[in-house]
Scaffold this active site. Structure first.
Site, PDB file in Angstrom:
ATOM      1  N   LYS A  71       0.796  -1.220   0.000  1.00 41.17           N
ATOM      2  CA  LYS A  71       0.000   0.000   0.000  1.00 41.17           C
ATOM      3  C   LYS A  71       0.839   1.286   0.000  1.00 41.17           C
ATOM      4  O   LYS A  71       0.485   2.266  -0.649  1.00 41.17           O
ATOM      5  CB  LYS A  71      -0.962   0.002   1.188  1.00 41.17           C
ATOM      6  CG  LYS A  71      -2.084  -1.031   1.075  1.00 41.17           C
ATOM      7  CD  LYS A  71      -3.045  -0.895   2.238  1.00 41.17           C
ATOM      8  CE  LYS A  71      -4.202  -1.859   2.117  1.00 41.17           C
ATOM      9  NZ  LYS A  71      -5.195  -1.696   3.199  1.00 41.17           N
ATOM     10  N   ASP A 106     -10.577   2.898   2.356  1.00 40.26           N
ATOM     11  CA  ASP A 106     -10.892   2.473   3.721  1.00 40.26           C
ATOM     12  C   ASP A 106     -11.619   3.583   4.477  1.00 40.26           C
ATOM     13  O   ASP A 106     -12.427   3.317   5.362  1.00 40.26           O
ATOM     14  CB  ASP A 106      -9.615   2.093   4.474  1.00 40.26           C
ATOM     15  CG  ASP A 106      -9.046   0.763   4.032  1.00 40.26           C
ATOM     16  OD1 ASP A 106      -9.813  -0.059   3.488  1.00 40.26           O
ATOM     17  OD2 ASP A 106      -7.832   0.547   4.221  1.00 40.26           O
TER      18      ASP A 106
END
Length: 280
Positions: A71, A106
C-alpha cells in the site's frame, strides 16, 4: 487503457493475496449490473511490484486494488488524492487522462458502513479509537472529516499514538492504553482498529457497560463476524457496525472508477460473503 474489443478488467495485487474476498464482491456486482468485465488476483512479490504497477495498463487492467504489503509503495508510484496522502497508503488505483491515480477507500468504507448500520453516529462529540496502525489512520481521517470534535486515541505504544496526533492535529488526543477504560463513559463512539478479538487473537478486554446508552461501537475485525466486543455491545442494545460492512463498502468506489457504474451493498451480497467466510 485496454483494446476496444477487450472487456475492462481490474485486479487485486498483494503478497500473499489468495485469501481475499474482493473477487467474490466484484464478480457479484459485475453479474448483477450486467457488465462484461473481470476481476482477478495477482500475487506479486515486493521486488516485482513496481514493474507490475508501471505496466498495469499494458497488462490489460483499468485499475487495481492493493493490499499488504504494497500500500505504501502504491502511494509512491501514483498521483494520490488527499485521503491517500493523509492515510499514508493507497488501496485503489485507476487511470485518469492517462495518469495513474490512487486513493484510500478504507476511509469511506468505514464512514459509509457507520452511516448504513448506525445512522446518527456522528452526533457524538467524543470518540475513542483503539490502535494506531494503518487502519487507524483511515478511521481518524474519516472522523475528523465528518466533524467529530475530539478523538481519543489509545495505543499500547503511546509514542505511536502521539505521532498520529501530531499528524492529524489537536482534535486527536493520545492516551495510554491503560487509560482507555476511563474514557468509556464519555465516548459516544468506540472503534476497535486492533486485531484483538480476531480469530486466533486474544479478546479485547474492555467493559462496554461503561459506555453511554446511546453509544455506537464499531469493530474493524470481520473474522469472526461477531467479535466479543460487538456481542457485548449488542447485549446492551447499542448500535454496532462490523468489519464485514466496512469491507463491502470500501469496495464500492473502486468498482465505480473501473467499470463506470456505482454498485450497492445489498443484503444478498453480504449473505454471499458471510457464507464464504464460514468456510474458513
Amino acid at each position: 487503457m485496454t483494446s476496444g474489443t477487450r472487456p475492462p478488467a481490474a485486479c487485486l495485487i498483494g503478497w500473499p493475496a489468495a485469501h481475499s474476498r474482493s473477487p467474490l464482491i466484484h464478480h457479484y456486482w459485475l453479474r448483477t449490473l450486467g457488465i462484461e468485465g473481470g476481476y482477478v488476483i495477482e500475487a506479486v512479490p515486493p521486488d516485482e511490484f513496481g514493474d507490475f504497477v508501471l505496466r498495469l495498463s499494458v497488462r490489460g487492467f483499468v485499475g487495481a486494488n492493493v493490499t499488504l504489503p504494497h500500500k505504501e509503495r502504491a502511494l509512491a508510484l501514483s498521483k494520490p488524492d488527499d485521503r491517500a496522502r493523509a492515510v499514508g497508503a493507497a488501496n485503489t488505483l485507476w487511470f485518469r487522462d492517462g495518469e495513474l491515480r490512487s486513493t484510500n477507500t478504507d476511509v469511506e468504507g468505514f464512514i459509509n458502513n457507520l452511516d448504513a448500520g448506525a445512522p446518527g453516529w456522528d452526533s457524538a462529540e467524543d470518540a475513542l479509537v483503539l490502535g494506531a496502525g494503518g487502519a487507524s489512520r483511515a478511521v481518524l481521517f474519516g472522523l475528523i472529516e465528518r466533524g467529530i470534535k475530539r478523538v481519543h486515541l489509545a495505543n499500547r505504544t503511546l509514542e505511536r499514538a502521539r505521532a498520529l496526533a501530531d499528524q492529524f492535529g489537536p482534535k486527536v488526543v493520545p492516551v495510554a492504553w491503560e487509560s482507555a477504560g476511563d474514557l468509556l463513559p464519555r465516548a459516544g463512539l468506540l472503534v476497535n482498529t486492533t486485531s484483538l478479538g480476531m480469530k486466533g487473537q486474544p479478546a479485547l478486554e474492555l467493559d462496554t457497560g461503561l459506555l453511554p446508552q446511546n453509544a455506537v461501537v464499531a469493530d474493524l475485525v470481520y473474522v469472526p463476524l461477531q467479535t466479543p466486543l460487538l456481542a457485548a455491545a449488542q447485549g446492551r442494545g447499542l448500535k454496532t457496525a462490523d468489519g464485514l460492512g466496512m469491507l463491502l463498502h470500501q469496495a464500492v468506489r473502486g468498482f465505480e472508477l473501473w467499470f463506470g457504474r456505482r454498485p450497492e451493498v445489498t443484503p444478498e451480497l453480504r449473505a454471499l460473503v458471510e457464507a464464504d467466510l464460514t468456510k474458513t
